[in-house]
Scaffold this motif. Structure first.
Motif, short mmCIF file in Angstrom:
data_model
loop_
_atom_site.label_atom_id
_atom_site.label_comp_id
_atom_site.label_asym_id
_atom_site.label_seq_id
_atom_site.Cartn_x
_atom_site.Cartn_y
_atom_site.Cartn_z
N LEU A 29 2.94 27.73 25.26
CA LEU A 29 3.71 28.01 26.47
C LEU A 29 5.09 27.33 26.42
CD1 LEU A 29 0.83 27.63 29.06
CD2 LEU A 29 2.04 29.75 28.51
N ARG A 30 5.14 26.11 25.90
CA ARG A 30 6.43 25.40 25.83
C ARG A 30 7.38 26.11 24.87
NH1 ARG A 30 9.03 21.01 23.01
NH2 ARG A 30 7.27 20.60 21.62
N LEU A 31 6.86 26.52 23.71
CA LEU A 31 7.73 27.21 22.76
C LEU A 31 8.21 28.54 23.30
CD1 LEU A 31 5.96 26.48 19.34
CD2 LEU A 31 7.97 25.36 20.33
N ALA A 32 7.34 29.26 24.01
CA ALA A 32 7.76 30.53 24.61
C ALA A 32 8.95 30.30 25.55
CB ALA A 32 6.60 31.18 25.34
N GLY A 33 8.87 29.23 26.35
CA GLY A 33 9.96 28.92 27.27
C GLY A 33 11.21 28.44 26.58
N GLU A 34 11.06 27.52 25.63
CA GLU A 34 12.22 26.94 24.94
C GLU A 34 12.96 28.00 24.11
OE1 GLU A 34 13.46 24.01 25.18
OE2 GLU A 34 11.90 22.55 25.71
N LEU A 35 12.22 28.93 23.51
CA LEU A 35 12.85 29.93 22.66
C LEU A 35 13.31 31.15 23.43
CD1 LEU A 35 10.43 29.79 19.59
CD2 LEU A 35 12.58 28.56 19.90
N GLY A 36 12.93 31.25 24.71
CA GLY A 36 13.34 32.39 25.52
C GLY A 36 12.58 33.66 25.21
N VAL A 37 11.31 33.52 24.87
CA VAL A 37 10.49 34.68 24.52
C VAL A 37 10.22 35.53 25.76
CG1 VAL A 37 8.21 35.40 23.68
CG2 VAL A 37 9.39 33.47 22.59
N VAL A 38 10.23 36.84 25.59
CA VAL A 38 9.74 37.78 26.60
C VAL A 38 8.70 38.66 25.92
CG1 VAL A 38 10.30 39.69 28.14
CG2 VAL A 38 11.89 37.77 27.92
N GLY A 39 7.48 38.61 26.43
CA GLY A 39 6.39 39.34 25.80
C GLY A 39 5.37 38.37 25.24
N VAL A 40 4.59 38.86 24.28
CA VAL A 40 3.54 38.05 23.67
C VAL A 40 4.13 37.21 22.54
CG1 VAL A 40 1.48 38.19 22.21
CG2 VAL A 40 1.62 39.54 24.31
N LEU A 41 3.68 35.96 22.46
CA LEU A 41 4.02 35.05 21.37
C LEU A 41 2.73 34.53 20.75
CD1 LEU A 41 5.98 33.14 19.74
CD2 LEU A 41 5.65 31.48 21.59
N ALA A 42 2.59 34.70 19.44
CA ALA A 42 1.47 34.11 18.71
C ALA A 42 1.98 32.91 17.94
CB ALA A 42 0.84 35.13 17.77
N VAL A 43 1.37 31.75 18.18
CA VAL A 43 1.70 30.54 17.44
C VAL A 43 0.54 30.25 16.51
CG1 VAL A 43 2.34 28.11 17.59
CG2 VAL A 43 3.02 29.69 19.42
N GLU A 44 0.75 30.55 15.24
CA GLU A 44 -0.30 30.29 14.24
C GLU A 44 -0.25 28.82 13.86
OE1 GLU A 44 -0.98 33.52 11.25
OE2 GLU A 44 0.96 34.20 11.99
N LEU A 45 -1.41 28.20 13.86
CA LEU A 45 -1.50 26.74 13.72
C LEU A 45 -2.45 26.34 12.60
CD1 LEU A 45 -1.99 26.11 17.52
CD2 LEU A 45 0.05 25.38 16.26
N PHE A 46 -2.16 25.20 11.99
CA PHE A 46 -3.13 24.52 11.13
C PHE A 46 -3.77 23.40 11.94
CE2 PHE A 46 0.13 25.55 7.66
CZ PHE A 46 -0.57 26.67 7.22
#
Length: 395
Positions: free
Chosen positions: A232-249
């Motif tokens: 959620l933080r990255l979606a806000g900081e990057l200005g995403v509109v729509g779905v964001l998938a954050v793939e993680l290790f």
């Protein structure tokens, strides 16, 4: 939607339910989305005229892949087109170097990395991390393409030299000692509303996602919360509109590191089509049209998604007959086929199987049973053979 693949095809299904028409920019009339959408523009995503035609009169312009040159999207924005996500956000899913730099600025947890200007940079990076190296193309890679897990320094140097000779920008990363791969899928609207689905576990084979377990089993509550909040933080900081998938290790010492970003519906969200209150495809449309976002709660203790991949040799039995036998044996399996021809390793569909009520995602036997059914169904559709030796005719 720019791109006529399976993501656009499944977004089209969601658009119908919302009373919307999804116009698709497809490379060919045979593309998965072009087969089902009544409003198709045939053209290349690198053609400014084709982009202008697909955007004309549209309420929003969005994507089923991240490969559209940002300068073309910026021109559309200047012409008054509502591009979602906007090009200044999308660049972070297009260019791994840009993404790593920005995540570093934001203090997000990432592997150690280096940009490459010349082959000697490989030796300097190897000396800094004192461990195995992953060589990545900065742009264009997906499903394991453009990613080399170098066996040693010599291979890392050779792969880097080959990419540089081809004029390809290169990123080096340390190879992470990980427990498993996770995905935090979120959505964000222009209004700034955010929503997160449960964090899932993805299973990779040869760089391709073959299975997703939702929610991720035996995930520490603090780590789960941290992953959702990071998304959620990255979606806000990057200005995403729509779905964001954050793939993680998830590392062996219990920390999280960001691997990749995708700003569109994503393979690790296919389980939501049957396993969540709101699917990722409906949510993506809600977000780009600035509707209030839908509930993301799961509707079963566990949902397992298994990808249907083309077999090395296509079965003699046609897909329709394979579906017949699958539904007779596993009537609970939810099948989603993409209208693609079968070829080795190609994603031609996926299967979702939901666990029965009363189970727990942290019960290993319960999860294993659901996984077995999903994998059995997907393997049957791919190969025309049952993993447990069942004889569909003899039975």
């Amino acid at each position: 939607m720019i791109g006529g693949g399976q993501l656009a095809r499944m977004t089209h299904q969601a658009a119908i339910a919302l009373g919307q028409t999804l116009r698709v920019l497809a490379a060919s009339p045979e593309d998965p989305a072009a087969q089902v959408s009544p409003d198709v523009v045939i053209g290349a995503h690198t053609d400014a005229d084709a982009l202008a035609r697909v955007a004309e009169g549209a309420a929003a312009l969005t994507f089923d892949h991240e490969h559209v040159p940002t300068e073309l999207l910026a021109a559309l924005v200047d012409a008054g087109v509502n591009v979602a996500p906007p090009p200044q956000a999308l660049i972070h899913a297009q260019d791994k170097v840009v993404m790593r730099r920005r995540l570093e600025e934001l203090g997000a947890p990432i592997p150690r990395f280096a940009e490459v200007a010349e082959p000697s940079d490989v030796d300097a990076f190897a000396a800094r991390i004192d461990g195995p190296i992953v060589v990545k193309t900065a742009r264009g890679g997906y499903d394991g393409r453009g990613v080399t897990l170098a066996a040693d320094l010599a291979e890392a140097r050779a792969v880097t030299e080959r990419y540089l000779a081809d004029g390809t920008a290169v990123l080096l990363e340390e190879r992470v000692d990980m427990r498993r791969e996770l995905s935090a899928l979120v959505a964000r609207s222009p209004f700034g509303q955010g929503a997160a689905w449960p964090v899932v576990q993805s299973v990779q084979r040869d760089g391709i996602c073959v299975e997703v377990i939702a929610p991720a089993p035996n995930l520490d509550d603090d780590l789960r919360g941290a992953a959702e909040q990071l998304g959620l933080r990255l979606a806000g900081e990057l200005g995403v509109v729509g779905v964001l998938a954050v793939e993680l290790f998830e590392t062996v010492d219990g920390t999280l590191l960001v691997n990749e970003l995708a700003m569109r519906p994503h393979n690790t969200g296919h389980w939501t089509m049957n396993g969540a209150v709101t699917s990722q495809f409906e949510q993506h449309l809600r977000a780009v049209l600035d509707y209030p976002l839908g509930a993301t709660a799961p509707i079963a203790p566990v949902t397992v998604m298994a990808n249907v991949l083309g077999a090395a040799h296509a079965p003699e039995m046609g897909m329709d007959e394979r579906l017949h036998h699958l539904f007779a044996r596993l009537p609970e399996a939810k099948v989603h086929l993409y209208g693609k021809s079968e070829r080795p390793g190609r994603k031609i569909g996926h299967v979702n199987v939901l666990g029965a009520a009363g189970g727990s995602v942290d019960d290993a036997a319960y999860v294993a049973e659901v996984r077995e059914r999903a994998v059995r169904a997907a393997h049957w559709l791919s190969h025309g053979e049952w993993t447990d030796g069942w004889d569909e005719h003899g039975a």
